[in-house]
Design a protein around this motif. Structure first.
Motif, short mmCIF file in Angstrom:
data_model
loop_
_atom_site.label_atom_id
_atom_site.label_comp_id
_atom_site.label_asym_id
_atom_site.label_seq_id
_atom_site.Cartn_x
_atom_site.Cartn_y
_atom_site.Cartn_z
N SER A 163 0.84 -1.20 0.00
CA SER A 163 0.00 0.00 0.00
C SER A 163 0.87 1.25 0.00
CB SER A 163 -0.92 0.01 1.22
OG SER A 163 -1.80 -1.08 1.21
N LYS A 164 0.38 2.25 -0.72
CA LYS A 164 1.14 3.49 -0.82
C LYS A 164 0.99 4.29 0.48
CE LYS A 164 0.57 3.92 -5.82
NZ LYS A 164 0.05 4.76 -6.91
N PRO A 165 1.98 5.12 0.81
CA PRO A 165 1.84 6.00 1.98
C PRO A 165 0.59 6.89 1.81
CG PRO A 165 4.11 5.97 1.24
CD PRO A 165 3.34 5.21 0.20
N GLY A 166 -0.18 7.05 2.93
CA GLY A 166 -1.42 7.83 2.91
C GLY A 166 -2.65 6.97 2.75
N THR A 167 -2.43 5.63 2.69
CA THR A 167 -3.58 4.75 2.58
C THR A 167 -4.36 4.75 3.90
OG1 THR A 167 -2.42 3.35 0.99
CG2 THR A 167 -4.30 2.38 2.15
N THR A 168 -5.68 4.90 3.79
CA THR A 168 -6.53 4.94 4.98
C THR A 168 -6.71 3.55 5.55
OG1 THR A 168 -7.70 6.89 4.20
CG2 THR A 168 -8.80 5.57 5.89
N VAL A 169 -6.43 3.44 6.81
CA VAL A 169 -6.58 2.17 7.51
C VAL A 169 -7.92 2.13 8.24
CG1 VAL A 169 -5.61 0.67 9.28
CG2 VAL A 169 -4.09 1.94 7.75
N LEU A 197 4.21 3.19 11.90
CA LEU A 197 4.20 3.69 10.53
C LEU A 197 2.85 4.27 10.14
CD1 LEU A 197 6.21 0.80 8.84
CD2 LEU A 197 7.07 2.93 9.81
N PHE A 198 2.10 4.77 11.15
CA PHE A 198 0.78 5.32 10.90
C PHE A 198 0.68 6.71 11.51
CE2 PHE A 198 0.55 0.74 11.13
CZ PHE A 198 -0.17 0.39 10.00
N THR A 199 -0.21 7.47 10.95
CA THR A 199 -0.45 8.82 11.48
C THR A 199 -1.94 9.10 11.48
OG1 THR A 199 0.17 11.14 11.31
CG2 THR A 199 -0.28 9.99 9.24
N LEU A 200 -2.32 10.18 12.23
CA LEU A 200 -3.72 10.55 12.40
C LEU A 200 -3.97 11.84 11.62
CD1 LEU A 200 -6.01 9.18 14.00
CD2 LEU A 200 -5.61 10.84 15.82
N THR A 201 -4.92 11.79 10.72
CA THR A 201 -5.23 12.96 9.90
C THR A 201 -6.64 13.45 10.22
OG1 THR A 201 -3.83 12.10 8.13
CG2 THR A 201 -5.41 13.83 7.54
N PRO A 202 -6.79 14.75 10.62
CA PRO A 202 -8.14 15.27 10.89
C PRO A 202 -8.98 15.27 9.62
CG PRO A 202 -6.44 16.70 11.81
CD PRO A 202 -5.74 15.73 10.90
N SER A 203 -10.26 15.03 9.83
CA SER A 203 -11.20 15.05 8.72
C SER A 203 -11.81 16.43 8.61
CB SER A 203 -12.29 14.00 8.93
OG SER A 203 -13.27 14.11 7.94
N LEU A 204 -12.53 16.64 7.50
CA LEU A 204 -13.22 17.91 7.33
C LEU A 204 -14.33 18.08 8.36
CD1 LEU A 204 -13.46 18.09 3.44
CD2 LEU A 204 -11.87 19.31 4.93
N SER A 254 -8.79 10.22 10.38
CA SER A 254 -8.41 9.07 9.55
C SER A 254 -7.06 8.56 10.01
CB SER A 254 -8.32 9.46 8.06
OG SER A 254 -9.56 9.92 7.59
N ILE A 255 -6.95 7.25 10.13
CA ILE A 255 -5.65 6.62 10.41
C ILE A 255 -5.09 6.19 9.07
CG2 ILE A 255 -4.47 4.75 11.60
CD1 ILE A 255 -6.70 4.76 13.64
N VAL A 256 -3.96 6.75 8.69
CA VAL A 256 -3.36 6.48 7.38
C VAL A 256 -1.91 6.04 7.58
CG1 VAL A 256 -4.85 8.15 6.23
CG2 VAL A 256 -2.63 8.89 7.08
N THR A 257 -1.43 5.35 6.56
CA THR A 257 -0.02 4.94 6.57
C THR A 257 0.84 6.16 6.24
OG1 THR A 257 -0.14 4.31 4.25
CG2 THR A 257 -0.58 2.59 5.87
N LYS A 258 1.97 6.22 6.87
CA LYS A 258 2.85 7.36 6.59
C LYS A 258 4.15 6.93 5.87
CE LYS A 258 5.10 7.47 11.14
NZ LYS A 258 5.37 8.31 12.32
N SER A 259 4.34 5.61 5.64
CA SER A 259 5.49 5.12 4.87
C SER A 259 5.13 3.72 4.35
CB SER A 259 6.76 5.08 5.73
OG SER A 259 6.59 4.20 6.82
N LEU A 260 6.06 3.18 3.54
CA LEU A 260 5.83 1.85 2.99
C LEU A 260 5.88 0.80 4.09
CD1 LEU A 260 8.01 2.10 -0.25
CD2 LEU A 260 5.51 2.11 -0.10
N LEU A 261 5.09 -0.24 3.86
CA LEU A 261 5.04 -1.34 4.82
C LEU A 261 5.82 -2.53 4.28
CD1 LEU A 261 1.23 -1.16 5.70
CD2 LEU A 261 3.13 -0.12 6.95
#
Length: 523
Positions: A361-367, A392-399, A405-412
């Motif tokens: 999965s590419k970085p930024g994929t929503t988990v 390897l995950f980060t938290l992104t605020p939604s609108l 959203s929990i998304v990947t921040k690098s390759l797995l």
């Protein structure tokens, strides 16, 4: 007795009386004097001898005296025929309230006997002031009494008579009462007349002065203090001390906490002025379970659990009533604002979740998608969330507020780590911070991104000649870091190389386990 005999008897009696008069030489005369009361002792009342024309030179020899009167003689007659005052005369004592006070005495002049009657009129002097039986009197009049009501007073007493007795009454200047005077058997009677309605709340009592005046010159007077006590009528409603009441209450305040105190006063007296407090009839049962009011003090007290998240403001009507026979009541609204406390931790809810994601999965994929709520308000309900930095995950605020959203921040790389426990931490911004945690497990699914690798490369084997054809000569082994089908290994011998074509034609390999077989016996 016969009529003729009776007349004869009367004739003989008349002759007898005439003989007696001639024998004793009795004479009589009538004199009248006037004196004012309170004359000094020894004052001359009159000269009887002179007024009768008697021979004063012979009086001492004959004897001149008073033969009638009181045991304590008021008058004294000397031998010269002059009548003196023996003691001071109080007309009111001697004659009480008789309009004409006359004292009759009889004097006797002897040898020959003469009887003289003397009448002495005692003239009134204004020597008494009007007096009341008491210096002060109290009246109780209800404030509901209507104008025109009359209240008879006890009159004053003056022993003097006629013009020197009480001639008029006067009342001190006031706004509420006037004076009327009526004639009674014992003289003038003062009557208090209500001119203007009374109001106890304006004046609890009224002080008046009643003056009785006689007709003397100068006039004498006496006074009576009149204290009118105004009796209360329940004509005033309780009045709250403030136009509005507002209070601030922290949620979760302990039961029994006093929120505030209302106060009302009633200008009436007694039970009419005693105030009790209660909820108005329109206060519902829900409010009655949360609050109560002290009937005597007006304190509003916490009775149940106060939760800001249930309601942040209450409006309660408080009633103040008096204890009169027909109670009067007033209502006042009390506003209670509930202050939020940081008593709710953030709540984390996973609204969407992919339990497994491919490792490519590419970085930024929503988990996963999460929703965060906090029932508190203000800073107590402001939530900040984050994920630890070592994953390897980060938290992104939604609108949308409080959505993340929990998304990947690098390759797995599944082969490096196939499972991650991602912990989301959410904290509010309250003074005493409350936080919540939620852990989700993310599985990295395999992708066929690894080639099989032989355990040894190259392989070097030695075989013995004269081997049995079809027997295993040796075995090769390979491994693959992928899993599942991606890790299944099949073995085969490449036969397209010219150099190896001759050799490989004598060998075969088991595709499943890597065993290499000889197709013939070697020499």
């Amino acid at each position: 007795m016969a009529r003729g005999g009776y007349k004869a008897w009367l004739g003989r009696l008349a002759v007898l009386i005439l003989c007696l008069i001639l024998t004793f030489n009795i004479t009589s005369a009538q004199l009248r004097y006037s004196i004012p009361e309170e004359l000094t002792v020894g004052a001359v009342v009159g000269n009887i001898a002179k007024d009768l024309g008697l021979d004063t030179s012979a009086l001492n020899a004959r004897g001149f005296r008073i033969v009638s009167g009181s045991t304590e003689p008021l008058f004294q007659l000397n031998n010269n025929g002059i009548l003196h005052l023996n003691r001071k005369i109080d007309r009111e004592e001697v004659c009480q309230r008789i309009s004409t006070c006359i004292i009759n005495i009889k004097t006797v002049l002897e040898n020959p006997l003469e009887v003289h009657y003397v009448s002495i009129e005692v003239l009134d002097v204004n020597d008494h002031s009007p007096t009341f039986s008491e210096n002060e009197t109290h009246l109780e009049i209800s404030e509901s009494a209507l104008p025109g009501a009359r209240f008879q007073l006890q009159g004053a007493h003056d022993p003097d008579s006629d013009m020197y007795s009480i001639q008029l009454y006067k009342l001190s200047q006031n706004d509420h009462f006037r004076l009327e005077v009526k004639d009674g058997e014992d003289g003038k009677i003062p009557v208090l007349y209500l001119h203007k309605p009374l109001d106890k709340e304006t004046a609890r009592s009224h002080r008046l002065l009643l003056t009785a005046v006689d007709g003397g010159k100068p006039a004498k007077s006496g006074t009576l203090r009149i204290i009118v006590h105004v009796l209360d009528v329940n004509d005033n409603m309780p009045v709250f001390a403030r136009d509005s009441y507002a209070a601030v209450l922290k949620e979760n305040s302990p039961i029994g906490t006093t929120i505030m105190q209302v106060n009302a006063t009633d200008l009436d007296d007694g039970l009419n002025g005693e105030v009790v407090y209660s909820f108005s009839n329109n206060v519902n049962n829900k409010l009655r379970k949360l609050f109560e009011v002290d009937a005597n003090t007006g304190e509003i007290i916490v009775k149940g659990l106060i939760d800001f998240e249930a309601k942040d403001k209450y409006e309660i009507n408080i009633k103040a009533s008096d204890k009169g026979p027909v109670p009067l009541a007033t209502e006042k609204s009390v506003v209670i604002t509930i202050v939020d406390l940081n008593d709710n931790a953030p709540e984390i809810e996973v609204t969407s979740f992919s339990s497994a994601i491919p490792e490519d999965s590419k970085p930024g994929t929503t988990v996963a998608l999460i929703s965060v709520t906090d029932n508190d308000s203000g800073l107590n309900g402001k939530v900040i969330c984050h994920i630890s930095e070592d994953v390897l995950f980060t938290l992104t605020p939604s609108l949308q507020d409080n959505m993340y959203s929990i998304v990947t921040k690098s390759l797995l790389d599944r082969e490096h780590q196939s499972k991650y426990d991602v912990t989301i931490t959410c904290k509010d911004a309250g003074e005493k911070t409350l936080s919540s945690y939620r852990t989700i497990s993310v599985t990295v699914s395999d992708v066929n991104d690894n080639s099989p690798e032989f355990s040894t490369n190259p392989y070097t084997f030695y075989v013995i000649e004269n081997n049995v054809a079809g027997a295993s000569l040796f075995s090769v082994s390979a491994y693959d870091y992928d899993e599942g089908d991606n890790a299944l290994i099949l073995y085969n011998i490449l036969r397209n190389g010219n150099e190896n074509k001759k050799i490989t034609s004598f060998l075969n390999i088991n595709s499943e386990n890597g065993d290499i077989l000889a197709l013939k016996s070697f020499d």
